[in-house]
Design a protein around this motif. Structure first.
Motif, PDB file in Angstrom:
ATOM      1  N   ILE A 225     -19.572   8.671  -1.378  1.00  0.00           N
ATOM      2  CA  ILE A 225     -18.448   8.609  -0.444  1.00  0.00           C
ATOM      3  C   ILE A 225     -17.736   7.259  -0.549  1.00  0.00           C
ATOM      4  CG2 ILE A 225     -17.828   8.595   2.002  1.00  0.00           C
ATOM      5  CD1 ILE A 225     -20.186  10.563   2.425  1.00  0.00           C
ATOM      6  N   VAL A 226     -18.518   6.176  -0.584  1.00  0.00           N
ATOM      7  CA  VAL A 226     -17.910   4.843  -0.693  1.00  0.00           C
ATOM      8  C   VAL A 226     -17.170   4.697  -2.026  1.00  0.00           C
ATOM      9  CG1 VAL A 226     -18.397   2.373  -0.834  1.00  0.00           C
ATOM     10  CG2 VAL A 226     -19.555   3.770   0.886  1.00  0.00           C
ATOM     11  N   ASP A 227     -17.739   5.218  -3.092  1.00  0.00           N
ATOM     12  CA  ASP A 227     -17.090   5.201  -4.400  1.00  0.00           C
ATOM     13  C   ASP A 227     -15.724   5.884  -4.320  1.00  0.00           C
ATOM     14  OD1 ASP A 227     -16.707   5.002  -7.239  1.00  0.00           O
ATOM     15  OD2 ASP A 227     -17.434   7.058  -7.428  1.00  0.00           O
ATOM     16  N   ALA A 228     -15.674   7.050  -3.665  1.00  0.00           N
ATOM     17  CA  ALA A 228     -14.408   7.769  -3.512  1.00  0.00           C
ATOM     18  C   ALA A 228     -13.431   6.989  -2.638  1.00  0.00           C
ATOM     19  CB  ALA A 228     -14.670   9.151  -2.916  1.00  0.00           C
ATOM     20  N   LEU A 229     -13.946   6.334  -1.600  1.00  0.00           N
ATOM     21  CA  LEU A 229     -13.075   5.545  -0.724  1.00  0.00           C
ATOM     22  C   LEU A 229     -12.427   4.385  -1.464  1.00  0.00           C
ATOM     23  CD1 LEU A 229     -15.236   5.512   2.531  1.00  0.00           C
ATOM     24  CD2 LEU A 229     -12.933   6.470   2.298  1.00  0.00           C
ATOM     25  N   LEU A 230     -13.202   3.702  -2.309  1.00  0.00           N
ATOM     26  CA  LEU A 230     -12.665   2.545  -3.026  1.00  0.00           C
ATOM     27  C   LEU A 230     -11.620   2.937  -4.060  1.00  0.00           C
ATOM     28  CD1 LEU A 230     -15.810   0.272  -3.534  1.00  0.00           C
ATOM     29  CD2 LEU A 230     -14.122   0.266  -1.684  1.00  0.00           C
ATOM     30  N   ARG A 231     -11.485   4.202  -4.328  1.00  0.00           N
ATOM     31  CA  ARG A 231     -10.458   4.678  -5.260  1.00  0.00           C
ATOM     32  C   ARG A 231      -9.168   5.068  -4.547  1.00  0.00           C
ATOM     33  NH1 ARG A 231     -13.113   4.995 -10.047  1.00  0.00           N
ATOM     34  NH2 ARG A 231     -15.400   5.187  -9.897  1.00  0.00           N
ATOM     35  N   ARG A 232      -9.172   5.047  -3.216  1.00  0.00           N
ATOM     36  CA  ARG A 232      -7.958   5.346  -2.451  1.00  0.00           C
ATOM     37  C   ARG A 232      -7.003   4.158  -2.491  1.00  0.00           C
ATOM     38  NH1 ARG A 232      -7.657   9.385   1.794  1.00  0.00           N
ATOM     39  NH2 ARG A 232      -6.186   7.908   2.746  1.00  0.00           N
ATOM     40  N   ASP A 233      -5.715   4.442  -2.585  1.00  0.00           N
ATOM     41  CA  ASP A 233      -4.719   3.378  -2.640  1.00  0.00           C
ATOM     42  C   ASP A 233      -4.700   2.549  -1.364  1.00  0.00           C
ATOM     43  OD1 ASP A 233      -3.934   4.066  -5.191  1.00  0.00           O
ATOM     44  OD2 ASP A 233      -2.239   5.301  -4.540  1.00  0.00           O
ATOM     45  N   ASP A 234      -4.821   3.219  -0.194  1.00  0.00           N
ATOM     46  CA  ASP A 234      -4.737   2.452   1.052  1.00  0.00           C
ATOM     47  C   ASP A 234      -5.933   1.525   1.219  1.00  0.00           C
ATOM     48  OD1 ASP A 234      -6.520   4.521   1.494  1.00  0.00           O
ATOM     49  OD2 ASP A 234      -5.623   5.184   3.380  1.00  0.00           O
ATOM     50  N   VAL A 235      -7.102   1.907   0.704  1.00  0.00           N
ATOM     51  CA  VAL A 235      -8.257   1.012   0.744  1.00  0.00           C
ATOM     52  C   VAL A 235      -8.036  -0.155  -0.209  1.00  0.00           C
ATOM     53  CG1 VAL A 235     -10.734   0.819   0.287  1.00  0.00           C
ATOM     54  CG2 VAL A 235      -9.841   2.850   1.449  1.00  0.00           C
ATOM     55  N   ARG A 236      -7.564   0.129  -1.392  1.00  0.00           N
ATOM     56  CA  ARG A 236      -7.319  -0.936  -2.380  1.00  0.00           C
ATOM     57  C   ARG A 236      -6.259  -1.926  -1.883  1.00  0.00           C
ATOM     58  NH1 ARG A 236      -8.914  -0.341  -7.677  1.00  0.00           N
ATOM     59  NH2 ARG A 236     -10.183   1.510  -8.136  1.00  0.00           N
ATOM     60  N   GLN A 237      -5.291  -1.426  -1.124  1.00  0.00           N
ATOM     61  CA  GLN A 237      -4.211  -2.272  -0.617  1.00  0.00           C
ATOM     62  C   GLN A 237      -4.549  -2.954   0.699  1.00  0.00           C
ATOM     63  OE1 GLN A 237      -1.065   0.608  -0.417  1.00  0.00           O
ATOM     64  NE2 GLN A 237      -0.945   0.840  -2.646  1.00  0.00           N
ATOM     65  N   GLY A 238      -5.739  -2.700   1.221  1.00  0.00           N
ATOM     66  CA  GLY A 238      -6.159  -3.339   2.463  1.00  0.00           C
ATOM     67  C   GLY A 238      -5.597  -2.703   3.717  1.00  0.00           C
ATOM     68  N   ARG A 239      -5.025  -1.496   3.605  1.00  0.00           N
ATOM     69  CA  ARG A 239      -4.460  -0.814   4.776  1.00  0.00           C
ATOM     70  C   ARG A 239      -5.469   0.108   5.443  1.00  0.00           C
ATOM     71  NH1 ARG A 239      -1.028   2.768   3.832  1.00  0.00           N
ATOM     72  NH2 ARG A 239      -1.237   2.989   1.561  1.00  0.00           N
ATOM     73  N   ALA A 240      -6.595   0.323   4.822  1.00  0.00           N
ATOM     74  CA  ALA A 240      -7.671   1.137   5.388  1.00  0.00           C
ATOM     75  C   ALA A 240      -8.956   0.317   5.373  1.00  0.00           C
ATOM     76  CB  ALA A 240      -7.844   2.435   4.603  1.00  0.00           C
ATOM     77  N   TRP A 241      -9.877   0.652   6.262  1.00  0.00           N
ATOM     78  CA  TRP A 241     -11.105  -0.133   6.456  1.00  0.00           C
ATOM     79  C   TRP A 241     -12.310   0.758   6.245  1.00  0.00           C
ATOM     80  CZ3 TRP A 241     -15.061   0.353  10.105  1.00  0.00           C
ATOM     81  CH2 TRP A 241     -15.909  -0.755  10.257  1.00  0.00           C
ATOM     82  N   VAL A 242     -13.352   0.198   5.629  1.00  0.00           N
ATOM     83  CA  VAL A 242     -14.567   0.946   5.315  1.00  0.00           C
ATOM     84  C   VAL A 242     -15.780   0.228   5.898  1.00  0.00           C
ATOM     85  CG1 VAL A 242     -16.052   1.858   3.488  1.00  0.00           C
ATOM     86  CG2 VAL A 242     -13.560   1.833   3.176  1.00  0.00           C
ATOM     87  N   GLY A 243     -16.554   0.944   6.697  1.00  0.00           N
ATOM     88  CA  GLY A 243     -17.814   0.427   7.228  1.00  0.00           C
ATOM     89  C   GLY A 243     -18.965   1.275   6.727  1.00  0.00           C
ATOM     90  N   LEU A 244     -20.042   0.628   6.325  1.00  0.00           N
ATOM     91  CA  LEU A 244     -21.208   1.310   5.762  1.00  0.00           C
ATOM     92  C   LEU A 244     -22.457   0.881   6.515  1.00  0.00           C
ATOM     93  CD1 LEU A 244     -22.682   2.941   3.477  1.00  0.00           C
ATOM     94  CD2 LEU A 244     -22.691   0.798   2.157  1.00  0.00           C
ATOM     95  N   ILE A 245     -23.230   1.854   6.985  1.00  0.00           N
ATOM     96  CA  ILE A 245     -24.468   1.520   7.680  1.00  0.00           C
ATOM     97  C   ILE A 245     -25.485   1.005   6.664  1.00  0.00           C
ATOM     98  CG2 ILE A 245     -25.587   3.779   7.461  1.00  0.00           C
ATOM     99  CD1 ILE A 245     -26.459   3.432  10.424  1.00  0.00           C
ATOM    100  N   GLY A 246     -26.316   0.048   7.083  1.00  0.00           N
ATOM    101  CA  GLY A 246     -27.361  -0.427   6.182  1.00  0.00           C
ATOM    102  C   GLY A 246     -27.649  -1.900   6.350  1.00  0.00           C
ATOM    103  N   SER A 247     -28.656  -2.338   5.649  1.00  0.00           N
ATOM    104  CA  SER A 247     -29.110  -3.727   5.685  1.00  0.00           C
ATOM    105  C   SER A 247     -28.409  -4.537   4.604  1.00  0.00           C
ATOM    106  CB  SER A 247     -30.616  -3.771   5.454  1.00  0.00           C
ATOM    107  OG  SER A 247     -30.904  -3.246   4.155  1.00  0.00           O
ATOM    108  N   ARG A 248     -28.685  -5.831   4.572  1.00  0.00           N
ATOM    109  CA  ARG A 248     -28.157  -6.677   3.488  1.00  0.00           C
ATOM    110  C   ARG A 248     -28.760  -6.273   2.147  1.00  0.00           C
ATOM    111  NH1 ARG A 248     -28.327  -9.869   8.024  1.00  0.00           N
ATOM    112  NH2 ARG A 248     -26.375 -10.977   8.496  1.00  0.00           N
ATOM    113  N   THR A 249     -29.983  -5.786   2.183  1.00  0.00           N
ATOM    114  CA  THR A 249     -30.607  -5.306   0.945  1.00  0.00           C
ATOM    115  C   THR A 249     -29.849  -4.101   0.401  1.00  0.00           C
ATOM    116  OG1 THR A 249     -32.774  -6.073   1.705  1.00  0.00           O
ATOM    117  CG2 THR A 249     -32.739  -4.447  -0.075  1.00  0.00           C
ATOM    118  N   LYS A 250     -29.486  -3.181   1.285  1.00  0.00           N
ATOM    119  CA  LYS A 250     -28.704  -2.020   0.856  1.00  0.00           C
ATOM    120  C   LYS A 250     -27.351  -2.467   0.322  1.00  0.00           C
ATOM    121  CE  LYS A 250     -26.727   2.369   2.505  1.00  0.00           C
ATOM    122  NZ  LYS A 250     -26.643   3.319   3.636  1.00  0.00           N
TER     123      LYS A 250
END
Length: 312
Positions: A225-250
């Motif tokens: 899912i994150v891989d697909a999100l990073l391929r979106r234009d709005d994510v690449r342009q900083g107009r969309a935000w992505v949060g991922l659950i997990g630790s620093r190790t993850k």
């Protein structure tokens, strides 16, 4: 009494009207100075229930009492001369300091209007604070949805395990820990459940400039899912935000895997992982939910130019 979002309150008003429940819409029509709520905040009042809020405290209590007194007088009067007599609308001005003992110090003018078809037609459309794609219907996802139920936003709640059929039995291995069909059916209208066979493919259908939370039951699915999100234009342009659950190790593991998939380090660095506001400690789903919903509200643009503060 429930403090509903504008969308959910409108839905409740439609249901009350359809059920023939005599009620009043109490609306903030004018404010001067510091006040608990903004113009057009509203609540519904009938003889035995109230929905929504105009700010709480003595202001709200007195408004409910006035509305119910009018409803009682109208009900008794309708048995006498005019069976079809309409309940009249009126306004009342409240000085919050002197008359109500509230510290806001401002002035609120409330409109008391009968709940009818005209009231529904004039109901304001409130822009959502944010649009969210929420990937994951486990315990944390459910805790987040509970908090979002009373917030004006738009949510696509996505999970490959969700089964919207009435035959799905709670406790089955496939549905263990997931919301029941009854719980999904009770979702407010601004939260849309989206069962899917391919959660990563749903990324392409997200509204532009959405917020995205990824917290599924599998790390490999999170990665897809994150891989697909990073391929979106709005994510690449900083107009969309992505949060991922997990630790620093993850996070470290995902950084390596996402770079191997061709994503630039500066783009990967924008992913909020761990997500949530710093300083809020705890792994209980409700604690995580409070932290991340507060973060979502910080990411959203302001909806009013009034100073933020709590009801007096």
């Amino acid at each position: 009494m429930n403090a509903l979002s504008n969308t959910a309150l409108h839905q409740a008003a439609r249901q009350w009207l359809a059920d023939g429940t005599p009620a009043l819409v109490v609306r903030v029509c004018e404010v001067r100075g510091s006040t608990p709520r903004e113009t057009d905040a509203r609540m519904l009042v009938c003889l035995d229930e109230a929905q929504g809020t105009i700010g709480g405290g003595h202001l709200e209590w007195q408004a409910i009492a006035m509305a119910r007194q009018a409803l009682r007088e109208h009900a008794h009067g309708s048995n006498a001369v005019a069976q079809g007599r309409k309940l009249a609308a009126w306004t009342h001005t409240f000085a919050l300091g002197p008359t109500l003992g509230q510290c806001c110090g401002g002035v609120v003018v409330l409109a008391f209007e009968p709940l009818n078809c005209e009231a529904l037609m004039n109901w304001p459309t409130v822009a959502p604070r944010f649009r969210l794609d929420l990937h994951g219907a486990g315990h944390v996802g459910q805790a987040i949805v509970k908090l979002l139920a009373d917030i004006d936003c738009e949510v696509r709640w996505i999970d490959q395990r969700l089964d919207d059929s009435p035959q799905a039995l709670p406790g089955d291995e496939a549905t263990l820990g997931l919301p029941t069909g009854q719980e999904l059916g009770a979702l407010p209208p601004h939260i849309r459940c989206l069962p899917t066979e391919d959660a990563a493919a749903e990324v392409a259908h997200a509204p532009p400039a959405s917020l995205h939370l990824v917290l599924t039951h599998r790390h490999d699915l999170d990665l897809a899912i994150v891989d697909a999100l990073l391929r979106r234009d709005d994510v690449r342009q900083g107009r969309a935000w992505v949060g991922l659950i997990g630790s620093r190790t993850k996070r470290a593991a995902f950084e390596h895997r996402l770079q191997a998939r061709g994503h630039a380090p500066d783009l990967i660095a924008r992913i909020a992982c761990p997500f949530g506001l710093p300083g809020i400690v705890g792994k209980e789903p409700a604690v995580i939910a409070v932290s991340v919903v507060a973060q979502l509200l910080q990411r959203a643009p302001p909806t009013t130019d009034q100073e933020p503060h709590n009801p007096a």
